[in-house]
Design an enzyme around this catalytic site. Sequence first.
Site, mmCIF file in Angstrom:
data_model
loop_
_atom_site.group_PDB
_atom_site.id
_atom_site.type_symbol
_atom_site.label_atom_id
_atom_site.label_comp_id
_atom_site.label_asym_id
_atom_site.label_seq_id
_atom_site.Cartn_x
_atom_site.Cartn_y
_atom_site.Cartn_z
ATOM 1 N N HIS A 1 52.166 48.340 35.647
ATOM 2 C CA HIS A 1 53.686 48.340 36.318
ATOM 3 C C HIS A 1 54.287 47.136 35.591
ATOM 4 O O HIS A 1 55.603 47.118 36.036
ATOM 5 C CB HIS A 1 53.340 47.916 37.695
ATOM 6 C CG HIS A 1 52.762 46.841 38.225
ATOM 7 N ND1 HIS A 1 51.549 46.637 38.728
ATOM 8 C CD2 HIS A 1 53.485 45.622 38.559
ATOM 9 C CE1 HIS A 1 51.406 45.267 38.982
ATOM 10 N NE2 HIS A 1 52.548 44.761 39.070
ATOM 11 N N ASP B 1 46.201 50.871 36.429
ATOM 12 C CA ASP B 1 47.151 49.909 36.478
ATOM 13 C C ASP B 1 46.846 48.528 35.444
ATOM 14 O O ASP B 1 47.172 47.387 35.724
ATOM 15 C CB ASP B 1 47.481 49.130 37.778
ATOM 16 C CG ASP B 1 48.743 48.509 38.016
ATOM 17 O OD1 ASP B 1 49.612 48.719 37.037
ATOM 18 O OD2 ASP B 1 49.062 47.414 38.777
ATOM 19 N N SER C 1 51.635 39.293 38.649
ATOM 20 C CA SER C 1 50.937 40.590 38.196
ATOM 21 C C SER C 1 50.769 40.310 36.847
ATOM 22 O O SER C 1 51.575 40.012 35.936
ATOM 23 C CB SER C 1 51.752 41.659 38.399
ATOM 24 O OG SER C 1 51.950 41.867 39.805
#
Length: 404
Positions: free
Chosen positions: A140, A170, A248
């Site tokens: 993402h 992911d 992230s």
Amino acid sequence: MRSKLTRSLRQLSTHVLAIFLGVLLTVSSLRVLPSQAEPAPNPITNADAPELIAQRQSPATAAIGSTSFVTAAVNRVGTAVVRIDTERTITRRVDPFMEDPFFRRFFGDGLPQQLPAEQLRGLGSGFIIDKSGLILTNAHVVDKADKVTVRLKDGRTFEGKVQGIDEVTDLAVVKINAGNDLPVASLGSSSNVQVGDWAIAVGNPLGFDNTVTLGIVSTLKRSSAQVGISDKRLDFIQTDAAINPGNSGGPLLNERGEVIGINTAIRPDAMGIGFAIPIDKAKAIASQLQRTGKVAHPYLGVQMQTLTPELAKQNNSDPNTSIQIPEINGVVVIRVVANSPAATAGIRRGDVIVQIDGTTVTSAEQLQNIVEDSRLGQVLQVKVRRGNQTQQLSVRTAELQNAS
């Protein structure tokens, strides 16, 4: 009279001297008790002291008087952690309501067909896993990006090329051309992680580069369904190390500076609840992404839920329920995807899956893992309870991305 006084003084002096000597003898026979200022001697001998002391000390205790274990861990991996900036250009069409002929007549040719292009910018983290410039991050972070810029800790920036993305887990691999002598993060093993272990998160939260936070591993194998990400196939490491937007894709380290996970998600309605992808899973996916640029995931095509006798009773006692479910342990099918392997095999809504290839299944997570570990095109023997009957169905797995 004087001789008696002299004699008394001599006797007194003798008694005083005897008392004084007695006091000295008493004092010399005492031993000083240990105190906080003078600790009791350690019974460990010099020969075995280093090994035993190392066993007794925690990383934090062992680091007193030298570099802390957090500093040592971050120094080991810090230069391999990168910042990832992304740019994406999007265009939006005018609201269809505005394209009504009435508005066309009113505005004439002055009504645009689409709005001006917008630049969307994103920020994330990653870490180098190969000296040639391979970087592991979250899907993402770089998905649909038109431009990826990688900034190293020393300030150098490079254009990044996305080599592969797997949305189901992911994960993504990015490549930069910066020579063949880049710092590389040391990858550990998530299979050795235990609840209560130290957890160190490194990344660029909210644009604050090279930020380090410390916590512990709160729990293991937290399923993506429990986390609220039902479209993923993951069992997360949960940690209370502070994770924020921008973290992230960054590494989660153990006390030795080895990567044990990839920081991925947070619960916005809570504090101290973050989730990381186990590094063992990431290594397997990264290897496939490097070779082929994608990962094929088998699927059956059902939406499912863990079933217990208590949940089945609640459903069956509801006068508005449309289907009666067997009051057993298993996995109940909530929905069957049209044209999916499950639909082709004859699985129906309300069926309770109790066994796959001879293995008893009692939870949706367990069933999902069995399917994930199967091969594309593999025929699975699925035993279901349908009302009072037991059905044995053969389901041939297909690739998830082909699901409609």
